[in-house]
Design an enzyme around this catalytic site. Structure first.
Site, PDB file in Angstrom:
ATOM      1  N   ARG A   1      11.893  13.653 -38.973  1.00  0.00           N
ATOM      2  CA  ARG A   1      10.474  13.988 -39.202  1.00  0.00           C
ATOM      3  C   ARG A   1       9.354  14.489 -38.894  1.00  0.00           C
ATOM      4  NH1 ARG A   1       8.572   8.028 -37.258  1.00  0.00           N
ATOM      5  NH2 ARG A   1       8.693   8.428 -34.664  1.00  0.00           N
TER       6      ARG A   1
ATOM      7  N   ASN B   1       1.419   9.181 -40.068  1.00  0.00           N
ATOM      8  CA  ASN B   1       1.936   8.440 -39.432  1.00  0.00           C
ATOM      9  C   ASN B   1       2.138   9.443 -37.638  1.00  0.00           C
ATOM     10  OD1 ASN B   1       2.742   6.013 -38.735  1.00  0.00           O
ATOM     11  ND2 ASN B   1       4.756   7.219 -37.679  1.00  0.00           N
ATOM     12  N   GLU B   2       1.208   8.901 -37.058  1.00  0.00           N
ATOM     13  CA  GLU B   2       1.238   9.336 -35.739  1.00  0.00           C
ATOM     14  C   GLU B   2       1.332  11.012 -36.104  1.00  0.00           C
ATOM     15  OE1 GLU B   2       4.373   8.247 -33.477  1.00  0.00           O
ATOM     16  OE2 GLU B   2       3.282   6.594 -32.310  1.00  0.00           O
TER      17      GLU B   2
ATOM     18  N   GLU C   1       1.300  -0.175 -33.597  1.00  0.00           N
ATOM     19  CA  GLU C   1       2.096  -0.443 -32.846  1.00  0.00           C
ATOM     20  C   GLU C   1       2.631  -1.095 -31.746  1.00  0.00           C
ATOM     21  OE1 GLU C   1       5.120   2.918 -33.767  1.00  0.00           O
ATOM     22  OE2 GLU C   1       4.493   3.046 -36.210  1.00  0.00           O
TER      23      GLU C   1
ATOM     24  N   TRP D   1      15.625   5.657 -29.184  1.00  0.00           N
ATOM     25  CA  TRP D   1      16.794   6.212 -30.267  1.00  0.00           C
ATOM     26  C   TRP D   1      17.709   5.957 -29.841  1.00  0.00           C
ATOM     27  CZ3 TRP D   1      13.526  10.803 -33.269  1.00  0.00           C
ATOM     28  CH2 TRP D   1      12.485  10.510 -33.507  1.00  0.00           C
TER      29      TRP D   1
ATOM     30  N   GLU E   1      16.791   4.636 -35.250  1.00  0.00           N
ATOM     31  CA  GLU E   1      16.128   3.918 -34.447  1.00  0.00           C
ATOM     32  C   GLU E   1      16.364   2.394 -34.397  1.00  0.00           C
ATOM     33  OE1 GLU E   1      11.657   3.839 -34.800  1.00  0.00           O
ATOM     34  OE2 GLU E   1      11.340   5.326 -34.252  1.00  0.00           O
TER      35      GLU E   1
HETATM   36  C1  GAL Z   1       6.847   5.321 -32.687  1.00  0.00           C
HETATM   37  C2  GAL Z   1       6.550   5.498 -34.298  1.00  0.00           C
HETATM   38  C3  GAL Z   1       7.676   4.332 -35.365  1.00  0.00           C
HETATM   39  C4  GAL Z   1       8.528   4.404 -34.506  1.00  0.00           C
HETATM   40  C5  GAL Z   1       8.901   3.737 -33.326  1.00  0.00           C
HETATM   41  C6  GAL Z   1       9.046   3.928 -32.497  1.00  0.00           C
HETATM   42  O1  GAL Z   1       6.425   6.877 -32.366  1.00  0.00           O
HETATM   43  O2  GAL Z   1       4.876   5.893 -35.710  1.00  0.00           O
HETATM   44  O3  GAL Z   1       7.614   5.045 -36.590  1.00  0.00           O
HETATM   45  O4  GAL Z   1       9.608   5.561 -34.419  1.00  0.00           O
HETATM   46  O5  GAL Z   1       7.254   5.339 -32.328  1.00  0.00           O
HETATM   47  O6  GAL Z   1      10.060   4.946 -32.203  1.00  0.00           O
END
Ligand code: GAL
Length: 684
Positions: free
Chosen positions: A112, A150-151, A315, A323, A365
């Site tokens: 991504r 996202n991030e 989150e 991962w 993930e």
């Molecule tokens: C965050 C991300 C999520 C997921 C999570 C776990 O950084 O926003 O989409 O990837 O980490 O890796």
């Protein structure tokens, strides 16, 4: 106009990916979420290929059905714009949207954030999908707000596509106006780097000694990336404000090369952060003495709070994390997920969403665990989430109106962080010193804030605190020094470490005695200095006072020379040829004082200063806590809540000399009380 009311109500929830599951599971998922006390889900932030499977063809069916069902079960919805994951058709048809490394390697589809913020095509296609989604969901009764992308700058925070070089050139043109000014700012006369035409200006490119660009250009590169990210996000924010003005807007994460404060001020209603406290143990604790492990996340949450006093945890870690090939985090032990949830809330979160409802059964993930396992049977984490949900059903809204309070702030700023990425003569020190101070304070149960020094910072911002610790602001504008002088003159206490004040905003060294801009305030000059490294043994300083304590003078030594009668020498070097020379000074300045600590801070020397200043825990007169328990206080005019967070697996013995009530259980507490391992109470 900002939606200032958006976090008035406390919400607990979870990140949900309907596109990952058979539709038959959805109803049961939503029903069980409600049973756990959840009231909000975040969806869709990676679902571009669902919404627009082919260019210009839009399909909302899957998410319509999911959102309708969520609504039926009383859940509110946050929609993520899906621009962190451009679909395959897009990157294939328009390869110019892809990101490129500094070495010229194009980064392709498969993970991504493989796109760049500068491509006009990517901006155009992002605007289309965001507008379509906003128009489609603006009146959906479940939707309350939007997460942009996202991030930003996670995974990668450097961009070198041809469009980025072009955008940087334009940024430089508008910043400097003329090449003479750019040449001056970048000191290009050094090594014959002078530019004579704008077409010669690029982002730093590989150089003979690989990643070693002109340092002033490197600093401007970071500023450009930040501005460019905000401008990209701004296009989405403008569409959302126009189409769905009744919804709030946020984005999540705290990553490199991005002025999140400005992004929040300019674009967002509040900031969101993704809290995975176990990152501390797998990435940050290496080589650290007496690490704080997951408790160090409290310092990071302080940085989030400096952006947005109350915020959302979009989150929250809800299981072991990993991962397929990296980030191998152990499982939270019983009680730890609850502890981390209250850690977030203690530091200002008014909305917390777990990541994620169920562990993904495919993709990178598959080991980043959600509350539910693949098999979907009730497990320990589900039960723990249910306990938290039940507690917050009544306590959440009582906490939501309050804010974290502290009398001490640890100062930081983007210029020094970005300059310090390249400049090893100050960059690594800030992290070391910031941690040392945080440890010394939190272990004494003295809450602290983080404060970013910005051009917009006012004297009122500073005067909220009795003490400001600004460890190594190598870059210091004269205007900042003047503001700190005013703060001190009016009674504040400022503490600097080595390498303060010697560079201007461009990263040039002032042609003045060190500490340059901070010289007047600290009342000293730096006679000479050295790294403590290589040819040199560890060095030490001896503190004045009856106990004559000796502490390490870590990493760098500024040898100080008092320049004013108002300066008192608090410690002297105890080793090397400068033994006996001042190492720590304290200058009376107006009603306040300015300290200069000649080295990089460690926990023991920060503790020494804390004791010299007589700083105490605000609850010292009625509460005795062991070191393993963190104290955080959230309050408003009507109420004050003391969060006690036991970061140890072992029980903690605490003593209350006043009777209090635990907001989470309603239990009355007084005298000697045992807080179980990973236990939390919120005293009111
Ligand atoms: C965050 C991300 C999520 C997921 C999570 C776990 O950084 O926003 O989409 O990837 O980490 O890796």
């Amino acid at each position: 106009m900002k939606h200032t009311e958006s976090l008035n109500e406390f919400r607990l929830g979870v990140c949900y990916y309907p596109e990952h599951w058979p539709e038959e599971l959805w109803e049961d998922d939503f029903r069980r979420m409600r049973e756990l006390g959840f009231s909000v889900v975040r969806v869709a932030e990676f679902a571009w290929s669902i919404f627009e499977p082919e260019e210009g063809s839009f399909q909302f069916g899957l998410f319509d059905r999911a959102l309708d069902l969520a609504h039926k079960h009383g859940l509110k919805v946050i929609i993520g714009t899906p621009t962190a994951t451009p679909p395959a058709w897009l990157t294939h048809r328009y390869p110019e949207v892809l990101n490129v490394t500094q070495d010229g390697v194009t980064l392709h589809h498969g993970l991504r954030r493989h796109y760049n913020y500068s491509s006009p095509k990517y901006r155009e296609l992002s605007a289309v999908i965001v507008r379509r989604m906003a128009e489609h969901y603006k009146n959906h009764p479940a939707v309350i707000g939007w997460q942009i992308d996202n991030e930003f700058n996670c995974e990668i925070s450097e961009f070198y596509s041809p469009a980025d070089h072009d955008a940087f050139r334009e940024w430089c043109r508008s910043k400097y106006g003329t090449l003479d000014k750019l040449n001056d700012a970048w000191g290009t006369v050094f090594w014959s780097q002078t530019y004579t035409g704008w077409e010669q200006v690029f982002l730093p490119r590989p150089t003979p000694a690989h990643k070693q660009p002109n340092p002033h250009q490197a600093l401007d590169e970071k500023r450009f990336i930040s501005d460019n990210t905000i401008s990209y996000a701004g296009e989405q924010a403008a569409i959302l404000r126009e189409v769905a003005p009744h919804h709030w807007i946020t984005t999540n994460g705290l990553f490199g090369h991005l002025d999140s404060h400005r992004m929040n001020d300019d674009l967002l209603d509040f900031f969101s952060y993704d809290s995975y406290p176990q990152f501390s143990s797998i990435y940050y604790d290496r080589n650290e003495e007496n690490p704080l492990a997951d408790r160090s996340w409290s310092q990071t949450l302080g940085a989030v709070r400096s952006i947005s006093p109350n915020f959302c945890i979009m989150e929250q870690q809800a299981g072991p994390g990993g991962w397929v090939n990296r980030m191998d985090m152990p499982s939270p032990k019983p009680g730890q997920m609850r502890l981390w949830t209250y850690q977030s809330i203690a530091h200002g979160a008014n909305m917390v969403l777990y990541f994620r409802w169920r562990t993904a059964a495919f993709g990178n993930e598959i080991y980043w665990h959600g509350i539910n396992d693949y098999h979907n049977r009730p497990n320990r984490r589900v039960r723990e989430a249910g306990q938290i949900g039940a507690e917050l059903a009544s306590a959440g809204n009582r906490i939501a109106s309050t804010r974290y309070t502290a009398d001490i702030a640890l100062l930081r700023d983007y210029d020094n962080e970005w300059d310090g990425e390249y400049d090893v003569w100050h960059g690594p020190f800030s992290w070391q010193s910031g941690k040392a101070w945080f440890k010394a304070l939190t272990r004494r149960h003295i809450p602290s804030d983080t404060l970013y020094v910005r051009k917009s910072t006012t004297i009122e911002d500073l005067k909220r605190y009795k003490v400001l610790v600004y460890p190594h602001p190598a870059i210091m504008r004269d205007e900042t020094a003047a503001l700190l002088e005013q703060y001190t003159r009016e009674g504040g206490i400022v503490i600097f470490g080595c390498r303060t004040g010697y560079k201007d905003e461009r990263g040039h060294c002032y042609m003045r005695p060190f500490p340059g801009a901070a010289a007047g305030l600290s009342g000293i000059s730096v006679e000479e200095f050295t790294m403590v490294k290589g040819t040199r043994e560890a060095t030490f300083m001896e503190w004045d006072g009856d106990d004559a304590v000796t502490t390490p003078a870590d990493s760098f030594n500024d040898v100080l020379l008092p320049e004013s009668d108002s300066v008192e020498v608090v410690a002297r070097y105890a080793s090397d040829y400068y033994a006996g020379k001042p190492a720590v000074t304290r200058n009376k300045f107006g009603e306040g004082e300015a300290w200069y600590f000649g080295a990089v801070f460690n926990e023991v020397s920060a503790g020494r200063i804390i004791e010299r200043l007589g700083l105490m825990s605000p609850t010292a007169d009625w509460l005795t806590l062991p070191e393993q328990v963190e104290l955080a206080i959230r309050q408003d005019d009507a109420a004050s809540f003391c969060f006690l967070l036991n970061f140890s697996e072992q029980p903690a013995e605490i003593t209350l000399r006043e009777e209090k009530t635990d907001l989470l259980t309603g239990r009355k507490l007084s005298g000697a009380v045992t807080l179980e391992g990973f236990g939390v109470v919120v005293l009111s």
